[in-house]
Design a protein around this motif. Structure first.
Motif, PDB file in Angstrom:
ATOM      1  N   MET A   1       0.839  -1.189   0.000  1.00 39.12           N
ATOM      2  CA  MET A   1       0.000   0.000   0.000  1.00 39.12           C
ATOM      3  C   MET A   1       0.873   1.239   0.000  1.00 39.12           C
ATOM      4  SD  MET A   1      -2.812   1.036   2.835  1.00 39.12           S
ATOM      5  CE  MET A   1      -3.896   2.374   2.540  1.00 39.12           C
ATOM      6  N   SER A   2       0.586   2.189  -0.857  1.00 44.14           N
ATOM      7  CA  SER A   2       1.379   3.408  -0.937  1.00 44.14           C
ATOM      8  C   SER A   2       0.650   4.546  -0.235  1.00 44.14           C
ATOM      9  CB  SER A   2       1.643   3.759  -2.398  1.00 44.14           C
ATOM     10  OG  SER A   2       0.411   3.923  -3.073  1.00 44.14           O
ATOM     11  N   ALA A   3       1.414   5.582   0.055  1.00 38.04           N
ATOM     12  CA  ALA A   3       0.842   6.720   0.758  1.00 38.04           C
ATOM     13  C   ALA A   3       1.440   8.005   0.205  1.00 38.04           C
ATOM     14  CB  ALA A   3       1.152   6.600   2.247  1.00 38.04           C
ATOM     15  N   ARG A   4       0.657   9.041   0.211  1.00 38.07           N
ATOM     16  CA  ARG A   4       1.168  10.355  -0.184  1.00 38.07           C
ATOM     17  C   ARG A   4       2.051  10.859   0.945  1.00 38.07           C
ATOM     18  NH1 ARG A   4      -0.610  14.092  -4.113  1.00 38.07           N
ATOM     19  NH2 ARG A   4      -2.376  12.721  -4.422  1.00 38.07           N
ATOM     20  N   ALA A   5       3.179  11.436   0.575  1.00 38.59           N
ATOM     21  CA  ALA A   5       4.139  11.927   1.563  1.00 38.59           C
ATOM     22  C   ALA A   5       4.498  13.376   1.261  1.00 38.59           C
ATOM     23  CB  ALA A   5       5.391  11.063   1.546  1.00 38.59           C
ATOM     24  N   LEU A   6       4.859  14.086   2.301  1.00 37.27           N
ATOM     25  CA  LEU A   6       5.358  15.451   2.184  1.00 37.27           C
ATOM     26  C   LEU A   6       6.831  15.415   2.555  1.00 37.27           C
ATOM     27  CD1 LEU A   6       3.389  17.779   1.511  1.00 37.27           C
ATOM     28  CD2 LEU A   6       3.587  18.507   3.872  1.00 37.27           C
ATOM     29  N   GLY A   7       7.678  16.034   1.767  1.00 38.72           N
ATOM     30  CA  GLY A   7       9.101  16.137   2.062  1.00 38.72           C
ATOM     31  C   GLY A   7       9.419  17.530   2.543  1.00 38.72           C
ATOM     32  N   ILE A   8      10.277  17.621   3.540  1.00 42.92           N
ATOM     33  CA  ILE A   8      10.598  18.907   4.162  1.00 42.92           C
ATOM     34  C   ILE A   8      12.113  19.092   4.219  1.00 42.92           C
ATOM     35  CG2 ILE A   8      10.386  20.301   6.265  1.00 42.92           C
ATOM     36  CD1 ILE A   8       7.672  19.761   5.022  1.00 42.92           C
ATOM     37  N   ASP A   9      12.581  20.246   3.761  1.00 38.89           N
ATOM     38  CA  ASP A   9      13.980  20.647   3.907  1.00 38.89           C
ATOM     39  C   ASP A   9      13.989  21.822   4.881  1.00 38.89           C
ATOM     40  OD1 ASP A   9      16.760  20.912   3.487  1.00 38.89           O
ATOM     41  OD2 ASP A   9      16.422  22.396   1.904  1.00 38.89           O
ATOM     42  N   LEU A  10      14.400  21.556   6.125  1.00 36.46           N
ATOM     43  CA  LEU A  10      14.391  22.571   7.173  1.00 36.46           C
ATOM     44  C   LEU A  10      15.623  23.455   7.053  1.00 36.46           C
ATOM     45  CD1 LEU A  10      13.409  20.314  10.201  1.00 36.46           C
ATOM     46  CD2 LEU A  10      11.930  21.968   9.033  1.00 36.46           C
ATOM     47  N   GLY A  11      15.439  24.692   6.624  1.00 34.31           N
ATOM     48  CA  GLY A  11      16.535  25.643   6.545  1.00 34.31           C
ATOM     49  C   GLY A  11      16.395  26.685   7.639  1.00 34.31           C
ATOM     50  N   GLU A  12      17.435  27.458   7.823  1.00 40.11           N
ATOM     51  CA  GLU A  12      17.390  28.502   8.849  1.00 40.11           C
ATOM     52  C   GLU A  12      16.447  29.626   8.460  1.00 40.11           C
ATOM     53  OE1 GLU A  12      21.141  29.961  10.232  1.00 40.11           O
ATOM     54  OE2 GLU A  12      22.036  27.967  10.158  1.00 40.11           O
ATOM     55  N   ARG A  13      16.409  29.978   7.173  1.00 38.37           N
ATOM     56  CA  ARG A  13      15.563  31.084   6.716  1.00 38.37           C
ATOM     57  C   ARG A  13      14.318  30.631   5.979  1.00 38.37           C
ATOM     58  NH1 ARG A  13      20.716  34.157   4.678  1.00 38.37           N
ATOM     59  NH2 ARG A  13      20.405  32.649   3.036  1.00 38.37           N
TER      60      ARG A  13
END
Length: 144
Positions: free
Chosen positions: A1-13
């Motif tokens: 089973m697949s799922a929708r995912a959100l990817g996050i790149d946490l930067g300082e600004r």
């Protein structure tokens, strides 16, 4: 089973955001969130995107050192990922993001964009590189 995912790149600004397709196969750059000075507000904006796109997992980039060790930046990202998970109704997982910003900037440079235009987009492209790496690693049939 697949799922929708959100990817996050946490930067300082800025926080780069990417989203996968519904089958969990392909990551696409989505948005850049300018840091507000309040993590709570920034995390609320991410929560709104999770809800809007029906994401079932959030993948946060973990900036490990080139030798694979967790330095100050990685420990900071881990702390923020824990805070983010507390603000969301979905799991948050960390994924190695070594060199993703370099890869993203090179891809944008090859597209002919100016340096200013690349700076405005690099965070969300880096988020898509992080997310695509996680999708490729976990495979389309795995669950978060």
């Amino acid at each position: 089973m697949s799922a929708r995912a959100l990817g996050i790149d946490l930067g300082e600004r800025r926080i780069g955001v990417a989203v996968s397709d519904g089958e969990g196969r392909l990551a696409t750059p989505l948005a850049v969130i300018e840091r507000s000075g309040s993590r709570q507000l920034d995390h609320r904006q991410i929560a709104e995107l999770v809800a809007e796109y029906g994401a079932e997992v959030v993948v946060v980039g973990l900036p490990l050192s080139l030798d694979g060790s967790a330095g100050p930046a990685a420990r900071g990202a881990e702390r923020e990922a824990e805070q983010l998970e507390a603000a969301l109704d979905v799991p948050v997982v960390a994924h190695d993001e070594r060199l993703t910003t370099v890869i993203a900037d090179q891809a944008l440079a090859h597209s002919g964009l100016s340096a200013k235009a690349r700076r405005q987009r690099v965070d969300m492209v880096a988020a898509s590189v992080i997310l695509q790496g996680w999708l490729d690693l976990t495979g389309q049939d795995s669950q978060p």
